[in-house]
Scaffold this motif. Structure first.
Motif, short mmCIF file in Angstrom:
data_model
loop_
_atom_site.label_atom_id
_atom_site.label_comp_id
_atom_site.label_asym_id
_atom_site.label_seq_id
_atom_site.Cartn_x
_atom_site.Cartn_y
_atom_site.Cartn_z
N ARG A 73 -4.50 -6.48 0.44
CA ARG A 73 -3.44 -5.47 0.57
C ARG A 73 -2.21 -6.06 1.25
O ARG A 73 -1.08 -5.82 0.84
CB ARG A 73 -3.96 -4.28 1.35
CG ARG A 73 -3.01 -3.14 1.38
CD ARG A 73 -3.63 -1.95 2.02
NE ARG A 73 -2.69 -0.85 2.02
CZ ARG A 73 -2.90 0.29 2.61
NH1 ARG A 73 -4.02 0.49 3.25
NH2 ARG A 73 -1.99 1.22 2.58
N ARG A 76 -0.50 -8.39 -1.23
CA ARG A 76 0.19 -7.64 -2.28
C ARG A 76 1.50 -7.05 -1.75
O ARG A 76 2.50 -7.02 -2.44
CB ARG A 76 -0.71 -6.55 -2.81
CG ARG A 76 -0.13 -5.85 -4.02
CD ARG A 76 -1.11 -4.88 -4.60
NE ARG A 76 -2.19 -5.63 -5.23
CZ ARG A 76 -3.32 -5.09 -5.64
NH1 ARG A 76 -3.54 -3.81 -5.48
NH2 ARG A 76 -4.24 -5.82 -6.22
N ARG A 77 1.50 -6.57 -0.51
CA ARG A 77 2.70 -5.98 0.06
C ARG A 77 3.79 -6.99 0.35
O ARG A 77 4.96 -6.71 0.16
CB ARG A 77 2.34 -5.28 1.37
CG ARG A 77 2.40 -3.81 1.27
CD ARG A 77 2.25 -3.18 2.61
NE ARG A 77 1.60 -1.90 2.39
CZ ARG A 77 1.17 -1.12 3.32
NH1 ARG A 77 1.28 -1.49 4.57
NH2 ARG A 77 0.62 0.02 3.03
#
Length: 116
Positions: A73, A76-77
């Motif tokens: 996560r 991805r950010r």
């Protein structure tokens, strides 16, 4: 292997079938090992042993998956804007698949060396 060498064909029901088959085979192996141990236990402890085993497996899964999902996560950010999503996601899948394969081969070799 399919994700590493043929990523275009690694979607759909074939992945689900492979995951289900592997999980079933893996679970039956653990159940066989637990069954051997349970023959030596008093019958009153069998339910507690099954509960403890299941709880331990789930705790182990969470210890591996929660940090991994958090890392994914985060990646991805904060991925670089220059890297397109079409390139980054398949590359992460390949690297992850290769890492899992290497770990599996290592543990297979350790198990075979221990059996000898």
């Amino acid at each position: 292997m399919q994700t590493v060498f043929w990523p275009d064909r690694s979607h759909g029901r074939s992945r689900l079938l492979v995951a289900f088959s592997f999980g079933l085979f893996h679970g039956l192996g653990f159940a066989g090992g637990l069954l051997e141990i349970m023959h030596q236990m008093p019958t009153t402890m069998i339910l507690l042993a099954i509960f403890g085993f299941s709880l331990g497996v789930e705790a182990g899964n969470q210890l591996v998956l929660l940090p991994l999902f958090s890392l994914l996560r985060f990646a991805r950010r904060f991925r670089a804007q220059r890297v397109s999503r079409q390139y980054a996601l398949p590359m992460m899948q390949r690297v992850g698949s290769i890492a899992v394969s290497v770990a599996g081969l290592y543990y297979l070799c350790v198990a075979l060396a221990g059996a000898a």
